[in-house]
Enzyme design. Sequence first.
Site, short mmCIF file in Angstrom:
data_model
loop_
_atom_site.label_atom_id
_atom_site.label_comp_id
_atom_site.label_asym_id
_atom_site.label_seq_id
_atom_site.Cartn_x
_atom_site.Cartn_y
_atom_site.Cartn_z
N ASP A 1 34.07 58.32 15.41
CA ASP A 1 34.01 57.88 16.63
C ASP A 1 32.04 57.82 16.99
OD1 ASP A 1 35.92 57.15 18.37
OD2 ASP A 1 36.66 59.43 18.37
N ARG B 1 47.42 63.49 15.44
CA ARG B 1 48.43 62.77 16.20
C ARG B 1 49.94 62.92 15.57
NH1 ARG B 1 45.15 57.28 17.24
NH2 ARG B 1 43.27 58.31 18.24
N HIS C 1 30.17 57.24 21.24
CA HIS C 1 30.48 56.92 22.73
C HIS C 1 29.12 56.44 23.09
CE1 HIS C 1 33.90 59.49 22.12
NE2 HIS C 1 34.44 58.56 22.56
N LYS D 1 38.02 44.61 25.09
CA LYS D 1 37.42 45.13 23.68
C LYS D 1 37.40 44.23 22.82
CE LYS D 1 42.25 46.08 22.00
NZ LYS D 1 43.32 47.03 21.13
N HIS E 1 33.32 53.06 23.71
CA HIS E 1 33.80 53.86 22.45
C HIS E 1 33.79 52.92 21.28
CE1 HIS E 1 36.68 56.38 25.07
NE2 HIS E 1 36.70 55.15 25.89
N CYS F 1 37.00 61.69 22.34
CA CYS F 1 36.48 60.88 23.86
C CYS F 1 36.16 62.08 24.78
CB CYS F 1 37.51 59.82 24.35
SG CYS F 1 38.04 58.75 23.14
N GLN G 1 37.96 60.55 12.76
CA GLN G 1 37.41 59.36 13.37
C GLN G 1 35.98 59.20 13.58
OE1 GLN G 1 39.68 58.82 17.11
NE2 GLN G 1 40.15 56.91 16.21
#
Length: 674
Positions: free
Chosen positions: A422, A402, A424, A503, A549, A373, A420
């Site tokens: 992802d 992580r 945005h 979400k 996201h 992000c 990921q």
Amino acid sequence: MGPHIGDQSGWNREHVPVPMLGTGLFYIPWQSKGGVFIMAKINVSLPDGSKREFEAGISLLDIAKSLNQKLGKTALLAKVDGVNKDLADSLDRDAAVEFITPDSPEGLHAIRHTASHVMAQAIQHLFPGTKFAIGPAIEKGFYYDLDSEHVFTPDDLKAIEKEMAKIVKQNLPVVRHEIPRAEALAKFKAENEPYKVELIEDLPEDAVISTYSQGDFTDLCAGPHCPSTGRVKAFKLMSIAGAYWRGDEKNKMLQRIYGTAFASKEDLEAYLHMLEEAEKRDHRKLGKQLGLFMLSDYGPGFPFFLPNGMILRNELINYWREVHRKYNYYEVSTPMIMNRQLWETSGHWDHYKENMYFTKIDGEDYAIKPMNCPGGMLVYDSEPHSYRDLPLRVGELGLVHRHELSGALHGLFRVRCFTQDDAHIFMMPNQIEDVIQETIRLFDEVYATFGLTYHAELSTRPDNSMGDDATWEMTTNALRKAMDDFGLKYVVNEGDGAFYGPKIDFHLKDSIGRTWQCGTIQLDMLLPEKFNLTYTGEDGQKHRPVMIHRVVYGSIERFIGILIENYAGAFPAWLAPEQVRVMPITDKFNEYAKSVVDKMEALGIRAHLDDRNEKIGYKIREGQVKKVPYMLVVGEKEATNGTVSVRSRSEGEMGAMAVDEFIAKLQKEIKEKK
């Protein structure tokens, strides 16, 4: 007790207090009216909107029986003004009441919680001197932590199950008692239950302690429970493990017995069958068998993808890119390592530090990204934007790291680095609903391609949220309306949203009925503020964009693990690392077999020649083990006629086909992603 009417002149004005079962409290049931005393009445509001009047002090079980005799026999708990209560509890005030039955998640939780007590009672009978720690219900069943000189074995589980069956057959009432803390301490000290004593000592001096008793067994417990042991209809003890008391490795290692329980034997048998299927489908075993990925002690939690796994992975990425081009996404790539200042701005440095990896470059602090992000924010902020640019859809297949505890690592499902998928999306507030619906359509298309069904959950504002009430109401309503207008069924998880916005989570259902949380759409009101993102509106003024996201796979690695188990390694032809295996009957036909393979490879079909000097039956069996979608056998007849004998993994023997006919069939299947 019915109404008491008559001359009460001999009674004092305080009347006679009556105990409220299961609460440790008392109530005065009489009201004075013209010198005559009558039983007080209460109103009970029911889920269908109706109201019923009852005498104060009536038990919740008696209310259930009065509503429906069957309900009185099946109800396990009652929800009073939203709080779960035992059926033995009395009601002395107006309240909304809903009865919990075995076919609900809360009912199943009560069955499993009661089953843990039944198991503990059985262990007390069979292994006297065992000291009991905690025994909660959990998502898939229940467990109890035990301190015993006896080392429990699988054979012990059978004996414990047999004793549990006796306790269930006795249908012992499960009775709640509330006692002062001092009395509870004395009781459990006298019974030499040090773990219960420690739990009580952690509670305040003025705490009232609840216990539950069934026959000769009493346990410290907050409850609630089923009304009797007979409600535990179907159970199975599953395994034995070690567990530190209170999860602290400095404490004593206890023995933990896991079990499960269901509302019916049919449900239990279905669950046990699912576990058998899951074991056959274990992605770690199949990953090794099919040459997809490996794990190494040199990099715990960092998976290695092997040649076949890379083919599968790249096909998933190719499909991801195909779909996102169709939906007008731009793809970007952001650095894996970025300066501390960025992570301080995003808030990760203060709130996510324990999950991150760090390094120093030129004497300054840097972090390996745990999320894509912040990089996405920098991409947006790299140039000015107008309302005409919005919505702006920016996707990234970003590798993130992580830190996970070693005990939590599990194949591809829980790793320390993953990709990921992802995206945005930056938009104006009036575009939220359309963008959410568009994103749901994308998710729906992707999951249908893999034959995965799903359900959605809307998570709303949590207690620790940021932002004003009006913004939260606007964004949450936008999500609701988008789902409603799309016709997407969903459940609401009140208060389970992210602190920066509501979400939608997508839970996929695989071929054996398990669910996996993968896709998510999160509205974010925090990062655009933190990074001071703006766009120029029609009025020529600067405005703050709304951002979402979203991930559809969740992570490439985990999604591959899910697909391995969903398909049991038998991937559809478009995904299969090896799509066709050509097998000559003898080496006399190797040249013809190779020409068939060459023709398919030239067309982009993943074909393999098995020209080993082995019997054809052996080759076919090995192809089945490797789960190849199509095996083509060629001999003299096929070489003469320009055909192949086709064996399909799903359809079996399909007979002879012209080479071009088979290729056209397979190309169509691949193109349509059947």
